[in-house]
Design an enzyme around this catalytic site. Structure first.
Site, short mmCIF file in Angstrom:
data_model
loop_
_atom_site.label_atom_id
_atom_site.label_comp_id
_atom_site.label_asym_id
_atom_site.label_seq_id
_atom_site.Cartn_x
_atom_site.Cartn_y
_atom_site.Cartn_z
N GLU A 1 8.27 34.49 -62.96
CA GLU A 1 6.92 35.00 -63.21
C GLU A 1 5.91 33.86 -63.37
OE1 GLU A 1 8.60 37.38 -66.48
OE2 GLU A 1 7.59 39.09 -65.56
N GLY A 48 11.09 35.08 -66.75
CA GLY A 48 9.80 34.47 -67.02
C GLY A 48 9.55 33.22 -66.18
N ALA A 76 12.42 33.38 -70.13
CA ALA A 76 11.99 33.28 -71.52
C ALA A 76 13.21 32.94 -72.37
CB ALA A 76 11.37 34.61 -71.96
C1 HXC Z 1 17.83 30.61 -73.71
C2 HXC Z 1 19.16 29.75 -72.04
C3 HXC Z 1 18.49 30.53 -71.08
C4 HXC Z 1 17.43 31.38 -71.53
C5 HXC Z 1 19.99 29.37 -70.07
N1 HXC Z 1 20.08 29.05 -71.36
N2 HXC Z 1 19.03 30.27 -69.86
N3 HXC Z 1 18.82 29.80 -73.34
N4 HXC Z 1 17.14 31.38 -72.84
N5 HXC Z 1 16.70 32.14 -70.69
C6 HXC Z 1 21.01 28.10 -71.99
C7 HXC Z 1 22.42 28.63 -72.05
O1 HXC Z 1 22.57 29.48 -73.16
C8 HXC Z 1 23.22 27.37 -72.18
O2 HXC Z 1 23.15 26.93 -73.51
C9 HXC Z 1 22.41 26.38 -71.33
O3 HXC Z 1 21.13 26.95 -71.20
C10 HXC Z 1 23.01 26.21 -69.94
O4 HXC Z 1 23.14 27.48 -69.33
P1 HXC Z 1 24.52 28.03 -68.72
O5 HXC Z 1 24.44 29.51 -68.76
O6 HXC Z 1 25.67 27.39 -69.39
O7 HXC Z 1 24.42 27.48 -67.23
P2 HXC Z 1 25.07 28.13 -65.91
O8 HXC Z 1 26.45 28.61 -66.20
O9 HXC Z 1 24.88 27.11 -64.84
O10 HXC Z 1 24.20 29.43 -65.60
C11 HXC Z 1 22.82 29.30 -65.22
C12 HXC Z 1 22.12 30.68 -65.32
C13 HXC Z 1 22.34 31.27 -66.72
C14 HXC Z 1 22.67 31.62 -64.24
C15 HXC Z 1 20.65 30.43 -65.03
O11 HXC Z 1 21.98 30.29 -67.70
C16 HXC Z 1 21.54 32.50 -66.98
O12 HXC Z 1 21.85 33.57 -66.52
N6 HXC Z 1 20.49 32.37 -67.82
C17 HXC Z 1 19.68 33.47 -68.26
C18 HXC Z 1 18.80 33.95 -67.13
C19 HXC Z 1 17.96 35.14 -67.58
O13 HXC Z 1 18.49 36.21 -67.92
N7 HXC Z 1 16.67 34.98 -67.59
C20 HXC Z 1 15.73 36.03 -67.97
C21 HXC Z 1 15.45 35.90 -69.43
S1 HXC Z 1 14.47 37.26 -69.96
P3 HXC Z 1 24.47 26.36 -74.27
O14 HXC Z 1 24.00 26.20 -75.69
O15 HXC Z 1 25.54 27.35 -74.05
O16 HXC Z 1 24.71 25.04 -73.55
C22 HXC Z 1 12.92 36.86 -69.56
C23 HXC Z 1 11.88 37.82 -70.00
C24 HXC Z 1 10.55 37.47 -69.41
O17 HXC Z 1 12.65 35.87 -68.96
C25 HXC Z 1 9.51 38.29 -70.00
C26 HXC Z 1 8.70 37.56 -70.99
C27 HXC Z 1 7.72 38.40 -71.71
#
Ligand code: HXC
Length: 265
Positions: free
Chosen positions: A116, A113, A69
């Site tokens: 999911e 998400g 998400a």
């Molecule tokens: C918003 C995101 C994002 C996310 C990545 N980005 N994931 N933005 N929401 N979930 C953005 C980063 O901020 C970054 O923007 C760009 O995408 C590239 O990501 P990087 O982190 O620079 O890439 P990398 O170093 O290759 O790392 C990849 C990654 C990492 C390991 C996947 O991006 C990461 O950990 N992302 C978050 C994963 C996460 O926690 N997901 C769960 C979210 S909570 P910029 O502007 O810096 O270029 C969820 C709740 C679900 O999903 C429930 C819903 C009700």
């Protein structure tokens, strides 16, 4: 139609196969409310189109199916806006009520998400670089789009608990297949993955639409019903098949040693 801003929708195989691509590669296809709303709309649109017999869901770019998400959008939510606004929770129906089979082609990250969403689909094909994980606890939340319910069914309690409680220990493509989370690993990169998904979709699409829809609903019942209720439901659907032209055609074609020509009726 392509009135969508965050997804791409196209139709191939003479209208029989829909392909939906989450199209925010700059943020690894993070699932904003807009993405999920557009996804729900396009699923409903494709499901209502009688020509479309299978749907593929994938992410654009080489790195991600969806990295979760949209954290930027979620940060400032409060309990009341999340709860009463049904933050990212209104989408169960979009996938479970979709009678058309949905194949997730997972290339790269399917996190939070994203994992999911993949699990809401009917079949997961994993690219060789696929990574499945539920890292929500790292952000101070728990999975919120069905992850606590679906991951345990897909990989068992201990592995699901390990992933969800630690927010770490992701699953790669090979493990996903060995545990039954995904059906196959497709090697050779994102193009090969989409090719394999289209091949599978075409195989499904040449069958009888109502038969495939009943099969999907019967299999999905296994999550909600006990064994004897589920078997009863299966038997009712099985019996219903004999009311179809396509059953007569399928069995006649076999006995006459020719290819069946299903008419979705
Ligand atoms: C918003 C995101 C994002 C996310 C990545 N980005 N994931 N933005 N929401 N979930 C953005 C980063 O901020 C970054 O923007 C760009 O995408 C590239 O990501 P990087 O982190 O620079 O890439 P990398 O170093 O290759 O790392 C990849 C990654 C990492 C390991 C996947 O991006 C990461 O950990 N992302 C978050 C994963 C996460 O926690 N997901 C769960 C979210 S909570 P910029 O502007 O810096 O270029 C969820 C709740 C679900 O999903 C429930 C819903 C009700």
């Amino acid at each position: 139609s392509n009135l969508y801003e965050t997804i791409l929708a196209e139709i191939v195989d003479d209208g029989r196969v829909g392909i939906i691509t989450i199209n925010r590669p700059e943020v690894l296809n993070a699932l904003s409310t807009q993405v999920m709303d557009e996804l729900a709309d396009v699923l409903q649109e494709l499901d209502a189109d009688p020509r479309v017999k299978a749907i593929i869901l994938t992410g654009s770019g080489k790195k991600a199916f969806a990295a979760g998400a949209d954290i930027k959008e979620m940060r400032d939510q409060e309990f009341v806006t999340a709860y009463l606004g049904r933050l990212l929770s209104g989408y169960e129906r979009a996938t479970s009520e979709c009678r058309t089979p949905i194949i997730a082609a997972v290339n790269g990250y399917a996190l939070g998400g994203g994992c999911e969403l993949a699990m809401m689909c009917d079949i997961i094909l994993a690219g060789e670089n696929a990574v499945f994980g539920q890292p929500e606890t790292n952000l101070g939340v728990i999975p919120g789009m069905g992850g606590t319910q679906r991951l345990i069914r897909a990989v068992g309690k201990s592995r699901a608990m390990e992933m969800i409680l630690s927010g770490a220990h992701f699953i790669d493509a090979e493990e996903a297949v060995s545990r039954g989370l995904a059906s196959r690993v497709i090697t050779g990169g994102p193009e090969k993955l989409i090719e394999a998904a289209i091949d599978l979709a075409k195989q499904i699409a040449r069958l009888s639409g109502p038969v495939v829809a009943m099969a999907k609903e019967a299999v999905n019942s296994a999550n909600d019903l006990g064994l004897s209720e589920g078997v009863k439901k299966e038997n009712l659907f099985f019996s219903a098949c004999f009311g179809l032209y396509d059953q007569k055609e399928g069995m006649s074609a076999f006995l006459e040693k020719r290819k069946a020509r299903f008419e979705n009726r």
